[in-house]
Design a protein around this motif. Structure first.
Motif, short mmCIF file in Angstrom:
data_model
loop_
_atom_site.label_atom_id
_atom_site.label_comp_id
_atom_site.label_asym_id
_atom_site.label_seq_id
_atom_site.Cartn_x
_atom_site.Cartn_y
_atom_site.Cartn_z
N ILE A 247 0.86 -1.19 0.00
CA ILE A 247 0.00 0.00 0.00
C ILE A 247 0.90 1.23 0.00
O ILE A 247 2.04 1.18 0.48
CB ILE A 247 -0.96 0.03 1.21
N GLN A 248 0.38 2.31 -0.56
CA GLN A 248 1.13 3.56 -0.63
C GLN A 248 0.29 4.68 -0.04
O GLN A 248 -0.93 4.71 -0.20
CB GLN A 248 1.48 3.90 -2.08
N ASN A 249 0.97 5.58 0.64
CA ASN A 249 0.29 6.72 1.24
C ASN A 249 -0.41 7.54 0.17
O ASN A 249 0.17 7.82 -0.89
CB ASN A 249 1.31 7.59 1.99
N THR A 250 -1.66 7.90 0.44
CA THR A 250 -2.43 8.68 -0.54
C THR A 250 -2.14 10.17 -0.48
O THR A 250 -2.72 10.94 -1.26
CB THR A 250 -3.94 8.45 -0.33
N ASN A 251 -1.25 10.58 0.43
CA ASN A 251 -0.85 11.99 0.51
C ASN A 251 0.14 12.28 -0.61
O ASN A 251 1.32 11.94 -0.51
CB ASN A 251 -0.24 12.28 1.88
N ARG A 252 -0.32 12.88 -1.67
CA ARG A 252 0.50 13.09 -2.86
C ARG A 252 1.67 14.03 -2.60
O ARG A 252 2.71 13.94 -3.27
CB ARG A 252 -0.37 13.63 -4.01
N LEU A 253 1.52 14.93 -1.66
CA LEU A 253 2.61 15.85 -1.36
C LEU A 253 3.75 15.13 -0.64
O LEU A 253 4.90 15.58 -0.68
CB LEU A 253 2.09 17.00 -0.48
N LEU A 254 3.45 14.00 -0.01
CA LEU A 254 4.46 13.21 0.68
C LEU A 254 5.17 12.27 -0.28
O LEU A 254 6.42 12.19 -0.27
CB LEU A 254 3.81 12.41 1.82
N VAL A 255 4.42 11.54 -1.09
CA VAL A 255 5.02 10.49 -1.92
C VAL A 255 5.33 10.95 -3.34
O VAL A 255 6.18 10.37 -4.02
CB VAL A 255 4.11 9.25 -1.98
N GLY A 256 4.65 11.99 -3.82
CA GLY A 256 4.82 12.42 -5.20
C GLY A 256 4.10 11.49 -6.15
O GLY A 256 4.63 10.44 -6.53
N SER A 257 2.88 11.84 -6.53
CA SER A 257 2.10 11.01 -7.44
C SER A 257 1.02 11.87 -8.09
O SER A 257 0.76 13.00 -7.65
CB SER A 257 1.44 9.84 -6.68
N HIS A 258 0.42 11.34 -9.16
CA HIS A 258 -0.67 12.04 -9.85
C HIS A 258 -0.29 13.46 -10.24
O HIS A 258 -1.09 14.38 -10.16
CB HIS A 258 -1.93 12.06 -8.98
N GLY A 259 0.96 13.63 -10.67
CA GLY A 259 1.40 14.94 -11.14
C GLY A 259 1.84 15.89 -10.06
O GLY A 259 2.16 17.05 -10.36
N VAL A 260 1.92 15.44 -8.81
CA VAL A 260 2.36 16.28 -7.70
C VAL A 260 3.80 15.94 -7.36
O VAL A 260 4.14 14.77 -7.13
CB VAL A 260 1.47 16.09 -6.47
N THR A 261 4.66 16.93 -7.33
CA THR A 261 6.05 16.74 -6.92
C THR A 261 6.11 16.68 -5.40
O THR A 261 5.51 17.52 -4.72
CB THR A 261 6.93 17.91 -7.42
N PRO A 262 6.81 15.69 -4.84
CA PRO A 262 6.89 15.63 -3.37
C PRO A 262 7.55 16.88 -2.81
O PRO A 262 8.44 17.46 -3.41
CB PRO A 262 7.74 14.37 -3.11
N TYR A 263 7.08 17.28 -1.63
CA TYR A 263 7.58 18.51 -1.01
C TYR A 263 8.81 18.18 -0.16
O TYR A 263 8.77 17.28 0.69
CB TYR A 263 6.51 19.15 -0.14
N ASP A 264 9.87 18.93 -0.38
CA ASP A 264 11.12 18.71 0.34
C ASP A 264 10.93 18.95 1.83
O ASP A 264 10.51 20.02 2.25
CB ASP A 264 12.19 19.66 -0.20
N GLY A 265 11.21 17.92 2.62
CA GLY A 265 11.11 18.04 4.07
C GLY A 265 9.76 17.66 4.64
O GLY A 265 9.56 17.75 5.86
N LEU A 266 8.82 17.20 3.81
CA LEU A 266 7.49 16.88 4.33
C LEU A 266 7.57 15.67 5.25
O LEU A 266 8.22 14.67 4.95
CB LEU A 266 6.52 16.59 3.18
N ILE A 267 6.84 15.74 6.37
CA ILE A 267 6.82 14.66 7.36
C ILE A 267 5.40 14.17 7.63
O ILE A 267 5.13 13.57 8.65
CB ILE A 267 7.48 15.11 8.67
N GLY A 268 4.47 14.33 6.73
CA GLY A 268 3.06 13.92 6.91
C GLY A 268 2.19 15.18 6.88
O GLY A 268 2.62 16.21 6.43
N VAL A 269 0.88 15.17 7.24
CA VAL A 269 0.29 14.33 8.25
C VAL A 269 -0.87 13.51 7.65
O VAL A 269 -0.79 12.28 7.61
CB VAL A 269 -0.20 15.19 9.42
N LYS A 270 -1.94 14.17 7.13
CA LYS A 270 -3.10 13.41 6.65
C LYS A 270 -3.88 14.24 5.65
O LYS A 270 -4.10 15.43 5.84
CB LYS A 270 -4.01 13.03 7.83
N ASN A 271 -4.34 13.54 4.61
CA ASN A 271 -5.19 14.16 3.60
C ASN A 271 -6.59 13.55 3.68
O ASN A 271 -6.82 12.54 4.33
CB ASN A 271 -4.61 13.92 2.20
N GLY A 272 -7.55 14.18 2.98
CA GLY A 272 -8.91 13.66 2.97
C GLY A 272 -9.71 14.19 1.80
O GLY A 272 -9.36 15.21 1.20
#
Length: 406
Positions: A247-272
């Motif tokens: 399974i992969q985290n659905t927080n796109r800013l954390l993992v980088g997916s669906h056209g979103v570049t991961p944010y440098d230094g991100l440590i979570g927390v939760k999307n919805g």
């Protein structure tokens, strides 16, 4: 006064004048703005206690600090967790549906109660009552899962099935909702009404950017919460061998997916996301020893990744502004949860309130300025007296100091 005593007296007088002049000249340079040198220890809390109750964007202009970016979210907040200072916000107390960001409150409530190595064999009753359309982690009946597996399902997959299984361990769905409400009340989250433990759209369920920021801040003081919130991928169940799946985290800013570049230094927390709530996000990032927390609720731009890109823009602004920005409010220091020794220790190490911390920083800054000026003035006096003494020793005996005799 004798002829011999006059030059030293004149030297001391000159030294005093120099020291006073130095203090006068240095004072305005040190008092750069109303609270001292901007970059030394951060800005003070907001001068208005109810500023966050005001409608619209709240930001206190300050020299050298750009205005926050214009974003389309109905509500948002940017918090510097160093001092718990809210740097800027829009309608921070507006009550809105939180979607799965409410799982942060669920985790705060239930996570400390069970060992991560405890095992739960999921039953059909555990999975009963899941609303159609809910996100799922893919739990199977009669399958044993470690509690850590279930939390991976909550944080990474936002799985309502994992929430239901953990709620069953906690005494049931209704009890868990009551416990969550009690946790919100303990934290001072007065905008939050809990009607569904997994955040699914339910009449009467609300939270706010302020309250979700409270939950995110409190969660990051819990080691397990912080670890799960930052986890990008996992296997479920972790020890199931060939039966496990990724399974992969659905927080796109954390993992980088669906056209979103991961944010440098991100440590979570939760999307919805729900139809009624729109996209919501609580995101924390750490850079250079500073941790920022951004909450974004229901962007209106219509862009696919608006919640992530607006959070990115607010984080970028926050990191640039934090050293000099004045706060529009503060989050209270999280009260310790007696069930979690790690949380309690962290809370005891922190100042009692953010206002106390800001006041201490300002006092320390003032003391440092006074010490610096004192040393400078003392140096001027010492150099002047030394120079005068050397000059006097070189004069012939009985030389006139140039002043009248009394």
């Amino acid at each position: 006064m004798s002829r011999a005593s006059w030059p030293p007296a004149r030297a001391l007088t000159a030294a005093a004048v120099c020291a006073a002049s130095l203090l006068a000249l240095c004072g305005p340079a040190v008092a750069d703005g109303p609270y001292g040198i901007d970059d030394l220890r951060g800005a003070p809390p907001a001068p208005t206690e109810n500023l966050l109750d005001e409608h619209g964007v709240q930001f206190l202009p300050r020299r050298g600090v750009a205005e926050p970016p214009r974003v389309s979210a109905l509500s948002w907040a940017v918090t510097d967790l160093r001092g718990h200072r809210i740097l800027a916000a829009k309608d921070a107390h507006r009550q809105l549906p939180p979607a799965s960001t409410l799982k942060t409150l669920f985790a705060l409530t239930v996570l400390p109660k069970f060992s991560q190595g405890a095992v739960r064999t999921v039953s059909s009753s555990d999975l009963a009552g899941i609303e159609a359309g809910s996100a799922l982690a893919g739990l199977k009946e009669d399958m044993p899962y470690r509690v850590a597996d279930l939390w991976h399902g909550v944080f990474l997959s936002s799985g309502s099935d994992a929430v239901h299984a953990l709620a069953a361990m906690n005494g049931g769905w209704t009890k868990t909702i009551d416990d969550m409400q009690a946790t919100a009340d303990r934290l001072g989250a007065h905008d939050t009404t809990v009607e569904s433990a997994d955040g699914f759209d339910t009449p009467g369920q609300f939270s706010s950017a302020y309250d979700l920021s409270l939950f995110g801040q409190a969660g990051l003081t819990n080691r397990d919460f912080a670890r799960f919130a930052a986890t990008k991928t996992a296997h479920l169940p972790e020890d199931a061998g060939e039966d496990a799946y990724g399974i992969q985290n659905t927080n796109r800013l954390l993992v980088g997916s669906h056209g979103v570049t991961p944010y440098d230094g991100l440590i979570g927390v939760k999307n919805g996301y729900t139809t009624h709530a729109g996209n919501t996000l609580v995101a924390a990032a750490r850079r250079g020893g500073r941790t920022l927390l951004v909450t974004v609720m229901n962007p209106q731009s219509g862009a696919e990744n608006a919640v992530y890109e607006e959070a990115r823009a607010l984080l970028d602004w926050g990191f640039a502004a934090a050293p000099r920005a004045a706060a529009v409010g503060v989050l209270p220091t999280p009260a310790p949860d007696r069930r979690d020794p790690g949380t309690e220790r962290a809370a005891h190490q922190a100042p009692r309130t953010a206002l106390h911390q800001a006041s201490t920083a300002r006092s320390a800054g003032h003391q440092d300025d006074v010490i610096l000026l004192s040393f400078s003035a003392a140096g001027v006096v010492a150099l002047t007296v030394l120079g005068t003494a050397l000059w006097w020793r070189r004069q012939p005996s009985g030389a006139d100091g140039g002043g009248p005799e009394n």
